[in-house]
Design an enzyme around this catalytic site. Sequence first.
Site, PDB file in Angstrom:
ATOM      1  CG  ASP A   1      -0.396  10.871   0.104  1.00  0.00           C
ATOM      2  OD1 ASP A   1       0.514  11.182   0.898  1.00  0.00           O
ATOM      3  OD2 ASP A   1      -0.235  10.121  -0.874  1.00  0.00           O
TER       4      ASP A   1
ATOM      5  CB  THR B   1       6.753  -6.123  -1.018  1.00  0.00           C
ATOM      6  OG1 THR B   1       6.842  -5.181   0.063  1.00  0.00           O
ATOM      7  CG2 THR B   1       8.096  -6.231  -1.701  1.00  0.00           C
TER       8      THR B   1
ATOM      9  CG  ASP C   1      -2.098   7.502   0.480  1.00  0.00           C
ATOM     10  OD1 ASP C   1      -2.108   7.960   1.641  1.00  0.00           O
ATOM     11  OD2 ASP C   1      -1.202   6.754   0.058  1.00  0.00           O
TER      12      ASP C   1
ATOM     13  NE  ARG D   1      -0.537  -0.316   1.530  1.00  0.00           N
ATOM     14  CZ  ARG D   1      -1.496  -0.632   0.685  1.00  0.00           C
ATOM     15  NH1 ARG D   1      -2.118  -1.785   0.794  1.00  0.00           N
ATOM     16  NH2 ARG D   1      -1.844   0.187  -0.274  1.00  0.00           N
TER      17      ARG D   1
HETATM   18  C1  PRP Z   1      -1.994   3.043   4.953  1.00  0.00           C
HETATM   19  C2  PRP Z   1      -3.067   2.968   6.007  1.00  0.00           C
HETATM   20  C3  PRP Z   1      -2.731   1.684   6.716  1.00  0.00           C
HETATM   21  C4  PRP Z   1      -2.186   0.833   5.609  1.00  0.00           C
HETATM   22  C5  PRP Z   1      -3.242  -0.152   5.203  1.00  0.00           C
HETATM   23  O1  PRP Z   1      -0.821   3.517   5.469  1.00  0.00           O
HETATM   24  O2  PRP Z   1      -3.113   4.075   6.846  1.00  0.00           O
HETATM   25  O3  PRP Z   1      -1.773   1.835   7.741  1.00  0.00           O
HETATM   26  O4  PRP Z   1      -1.902   1.700   4.506  1.00  0.00           O
HETATM   27  O5  PRP Z   1      -2.746  -1.007   4.229  1.00  0.00           O
HETATM   28  P1  PRP Z   1      -2.566  -2.560   4.497  1.00  0.00           P
HETATM   29  O6  PRP Z   1      -3.818  -3.031   5.174  1.00  0.00           O
HETATM   30  O7  PRP Z   1      -2.415  -3.125   3.109  1.00  0.00           O
HETATM   31  O8  PRP Z   1      -1.336  -2.756   5.330  1.00  0.00           O
HETATM   32  P2  PRP Z   1       0.477   3.773   4.524  1.00  0.00           P
HETATM   33  O9  PRP Z   1       1.314   2.546   4.473  1.00  0.00           O
HETATM   34  O10 PRP Z   1       0.025   4.342   3.225  1.00  0.00           O
HETATM   35  O11 PRP Z   1       1.295   4.816   5.358  1.00  0.00           O
HETATM   36  P3  PRP Z   1       0.934   6.319   5.792  1.00  0.00           P
HETATM   37  O12 PRP Z   1      -0.145   6.245   6.817  1.00  0.00           O
HETATM   38  O13 PRP Z   1       2.234   6.788   6.340  1.00  0.00           O
HETATM   39  O14 PRP Z   1       0.504   7.083   4.577  1.00  0.00           O
HETATM   40  N1  URA Z   2      -3.887   2.775   2.330  1.00  0.00           N
HETATM   41  C1  URA Z   2      -4.653   3.839   2.006  1.00  0.00           C
HETATM   42  O1  URA Z   2      -4.399   4.954   2.468  1.00  0.00           O
HETATM   43  N2  URA Z   2      -5.656   3.667   1.156  1.00  0.00           N
HETATM   44  C2  URA Z   2      -5.991   2.464   0.651  1.00  0.00           C
HETATM   45  O2  URA Z   2      -6.957   2.367  -0.118  1.00  0.00           O
HETATM   46  C3  URA Z   2      -5.190   1.359   1.008  1.00  0.00           C
HETATM   47  C4  URA Z   2      -4.152   1.531   1.868  1.00  0.00           C
END
Ligand code: PRP
Ligand code: URA
Length: 210
Positions: A204, A109, A201, A105
Amino acid sequence: MDGKIIVMDHPLIQHKLSLLRDEATNVKNFRELVSEIAMLMVYDATRDLPLSDKKVKTPCGIADCKQLAGRKLAFVPILRAGLGMVDGALSLVPAARIGHIGLYRDETTLTPVEYYCKLPKDIEERDVFILDPMLATGGSAVDAVTQIKLRNPRSITFLCIIAAPEGIEALHNSHPDVDIFCAGKDKCLNENGYIVPGLGDAGDRIFGTK
Ligand code: PRP
Ligand code: URA
């Protein structure tokens, strides 16, 4: 066809979800819990797989048994955090194929940015389970389903650990044929697009990157 949202209320899932949410849970335990919850979710989400009859010779006679009727599965984690669910899912369905979709994400945005997509060659013959711990705005999930649908799988199911109402609505609006399984349905998103109360997160916490 209207997609369903199924909240998995099994006591083991709910107990593990409480531990997972706790900010005091360390990286090792968090990772293990994600994997265990994924395994329990796959157990329940596959309960409608078709069976065929089979006779089995036991040491004492012939038993009328059942076996999976040849449906092929694929798990598709959304990178990165979805990777944490793969081992648990595979422990129940070791022959499943694994695809990968790389999305993150954009922090300002909140829209998904795709950077990788590699799916099994025979995905047209497979029931796909997308794995991602978090369904927040739904942007990543909608994008992942759209990409996978371009390859015509037999079916798509979305498995997440925590879902926000905004994400459920977005995914159902864009892809009403996709059922969503989650362990917890939370209240809302905060101003940064994080699920409240959520668990923070997920990526993380799985990989220890913050
Ligand atoms: C997180 C999570 C989803 C997304 C959800 O990933 O694992 O893929 O956010 O958010 P959304 O429904 O608003 O799209 P992130 O983008 O943080 O990436 P990561 O898994 O690499 O940490
Ligand atoms: N992605 C995450 O990892 N946590 C949230 O709460 C939303 C998006």
